[in-house]
Design a protein around this motif. Structure first.
Motif, PDB file in Angstrom:
ATOM      1  N   ASP A 136     -14.359  32.593   9.891  1.00  0.00           N
ATOM      2  CA  ASP A 136     -14.575  31.169   9.214  1.00  0.00           C
ATOM      3  C   ASP A 136     -16.111  31.259   8.416  1.00  0.00           C
ATOM      4  N   LYS A 142     -20.425  28.624   2.052  1.00  0.00           N
ATOM      5  CA  LYS A 142     -20.701  27.208   2.477  1.00  0.00           C
ATOM      6  C   LYS A 142     -22.461  27.883   3.341  1.00  0.00           C
ATOM      7  N   LYS A 187      -6.259  27.256  13.696  1.00  0.00           N
ATOM      8  CA  LYS A 187      -6.305  26.345  12.613  1.00  0.00           C
ATOM      9  C   LYS A 187      -5.668  26.996  11.518  1.00  0.00           C
ATOM     10  N   LYS A 220      -8.205  31.915   4.224  1.00  0.00           N
ATOM     11  CA  LYS A 220      -9.286  31.316   3.798  1.00  0.00           C
ATOM     12  C   LYS A 220      -9.599  31.574   2.394  1.00  0.00           C
ATOM     13  N   ARG A 234      -9.359  23.372  -0.511  1.00  0.00           N
ATOM     14  CA  ARG A 234     -10.452  23.721   0.619  1.00  0.00           C
ATOM     15  C   ARG A 234     -10.534  22.802   1.376  1.00  0.00           C
ATOM     16  N   LEU A 237      -9.114  23.179   4.997  1.00  0.00           N
ATOM     17  CA  LEU A 237      -9.723  23.894   6.065  1.00  0.00           C
ATOM     18  C   LEU A 237     -10.534  23.137   7.092  1.00  0.00           C
ATOM     19  N   ASN A 238     -10.636  21.775   6.716  1.00  0.00           N
ATOM     20  CA  ASN A 238     -11.303  20.974   7.677  1.00  0.00           C
ATOM     21  C   ASN A 238     -10.338  20.375   8.524  1.00  0.00           C
TER      22      ASN A 238
HETATM   23  N1  GLY Z   1     -15.209  26.033   7.313  1.00  0.00           N
HETATM   24  C1  GLY Z   1     -14.392  25.310   6.126  1.00  0.00           C
HETATM   25  C2  GLY Z   1     -14.785  25.863   4.832  1.00  0.00           C
HETATM   26  O1  GLY Z   1     -15.486  26.995   4.731  1.00  0.00           O
HETATM   27  O2  GLY Z   1     -14.256  25.295   4.100  1.00  0.00           O
END
Ligand code: GLY
Length: 351
Positions: A136, A142, A187, A220, A234, A237-238
Motif C-alpha cells: 500500500d 501519498k 482490502k 493499486k 482511488r 482504496l479507502n
Molecule cells: N492508501 C490508499 C491510497 O493510497 O490511496
C-alpha cells in the motif's frame, strides 16, 4: 523478480523479489541519474538492513548518508520533518540528489513528504520493509505527517521514482506486523477481486508472497493511474479506512493500522448491509478476518469514535464518501452528509 509498472503522471516501476536489497545499487542506478543519496530509516530497521543497503549503493558508485528516526507513528510529525529537512540542507544535498525511504509506512510517508518539499522537490525511492508498506503506502505517492486533528492530515502527492520490495525483508516480520499487511491485502480483494480475497483468506500471502504482493500492487496501480489525486476511483482504496482511522486515532495509535482497517472493513460490511438491502457479505468478511487473525470489533464505545469522522480528511465540506462492500469484489462509493454517515456507522456498530 516481478516488475509492476505504475502509470502515474510520472511513471515508475515497482520491483518485487527476494534479494533485491543486495541489488539496490544497480537497480537504483538504472532508474535514476542521482549519484548522491540520503537513506532515511528508523531505529528498528537500521540495525537490520541499513548496512547491506549502503554497501550495495556504494558498490554502484553512489555516495550515501543516512538519517535514522525513532521507530513508530509518533515520529510522523512536523518536528521530525523539520529536523530531517534541516539535516538534508546541512549535508548540502542538491536537487540532482535523491532520498531513499528504507522502512515501513511511517518512514515512507515522512521521507516522501520531505522529498516533495526539499528545494521544491527531489526524487525518492521507496524500499518497503513491511508487508503493509509493500502492498500500500510505498506505491501511489501519498506522503504525510499526522496533526493533532488526525492521521495524515498534512501531506502531498509526490510519486517515487522506483519502489524496491525485497521479500526477504518480510520473512522475519512479527505476526502482528504481518497481519497489518494482510488486512490491506485483503482490502484489494474486497474492493475488486473475489479470487484475490479468497486466496488471501486461505493463506496465499504466506505461500507465495511475491505473486500476491504483485497482484495487490498492480491493482493499486490501476486505481492510481485512473485517479492519482484521489478525487474519484482511488477513493475505493479507502475501504475500511474511514472508521479504521477513527479507531486508530481514538487508540492514540496504540492499535496498529492494519488492525484498525480490519475492524473498519467489518463495520463497512455491516454498513453496506444497512445501506443496500441486497448486500450480504458480513459473514464472508468476518470469516476472512478471523482466518487472518485480525480483529473485527471496535474496542471503544460508539460515542468516542463518531467525533473523529468530522475530522476525517476524506470529508468534503459537510459530506463524507464511504466505501461500502456490496459484495466481495464489488464496492460502492456512497457520499453522505456527515450526520447521516455517523448515524449509519452507529447502527452498523450495533449489528
Ligand atoms: N492508501 C490508499 C491510497 O493510497 O490511496
Amino acid at each position: 523478480m516481478i516488475t509492476c509498472p505504475i502509470a502515474a503522471s510520472t511513471p515508475y516501476d515497482v520491483r518485487i523479489g527476494a534479494g533485491l536489497l543486495n541489488r539496490a545499487g544497480e537497480l537504483f542506478a538504472e532508474a535514476l541519474p542521482a549519484r548522491r543519496v540520503v537513506v532515511v530509516t528508523d531505529s528498528h530497521v537500521a540495525p537490520l538492513y541499513l548496512e547491506e543497503l549502503l554497501y550495495s549503493l556504494g558498490e554502484a558508485g553512489i555516495a550515501c548518508d543516512s538519517y535514522t528516526i525513532p521507530a513508530g507513528e509518533s515520529s510522523k510529525n512536523w518536528r521530525q520533518l523539520g529536523d530531517l529537512l534541516e539535516s538534508l540542507a546541512r549535508s548540502g544535498l542538491s536537487r540532482s540528489d535523491a532520498l531513499i525511504a528504507l522502512g515501513g509506512g511511517v518512514v515512507g510517508d515522512l521521507t516522501g513528504l520531505a522529498a516533495s518539499l526539499y528545494q521544491r522537490g527531489i526524487p525518492y525511492v521507496q524500499i518497503p520493509t513491511t508487508l503493509l508498506a509493500a502492498v500500500d503506502s510505498s506505491v501511489g505517492g501519498k506522503t504525510a505527517v499526522d496533526l493533532d486533528a488526525g492521521k495524515n492530515q498534512a501531506g502531498t502527492f509526490w510519486q517515487p521514482t522506483l519502489v524496491l520490495c525485497d521479500t526477504d525483508t518480510l520473512r522475519s516480520l512479527p505476526a502482528s506486523v504481518w497481519a497489518d499487511g494482510a488486512a490491506e491485502s485483503l482490502k484489494y480483494g474486497a474492493i475488486a477481486s473475489r479470487e484475490l480475497f479468497d486466496d488471501i483468506a486461505a493463506g496465499g500471502l504466506q505461500a507465495s508472497p511475491d505473486e500476491h504482493i504483485a497482484s495487490c500492487v498492480s491493482m493499486k496501480g490501476r486505481f492510481v493511474a485512473e485517479d492519482e489525486k484521489d478525487t474519484g476511483a482511488r477513493q475505493y482504496l479507502n475501504l475500511g479506512h474511514t472508521f479504521g482511522h477513527a479507531i486508530e486515532a481514538e487508540s492514540r495509535f496504540t492499535l496498529r493500522h492494519g488492525q484498525a482497517v480490519a475492524i473498519g472493513m467489518a463495520i463497512a460490511a455491516r454498513a453496506a448491509h444497512l445501506a443496500y438491502p441486497d448486500s450480504d457479505c458480513i459473514r464472508e468478511m468476518d470469516a476472512a478476518l478471523d482466518a487472518l487473525g485480525l480483529p473485527r470489533t471496535a474496542p471503544y464505545p460508539v460515542g468516542r469514535l463518531l467525533p473523529w469522522l468530522t475530522a476525517d480528511k476524506k470529508r468534503r465540506g459537510g459530506r463524507i464518501t464511504l466505501v461500502l462492500p456490496r459484495q466481495i469484489g464489488r464496492c460502492e462509493l456512497l457520499s453522505l452528509p456527515v450526520p447521516e454517515a455517523k448515524d449509519l456507522f452507529a447502527r452498523a456498530l450495533s449489528l
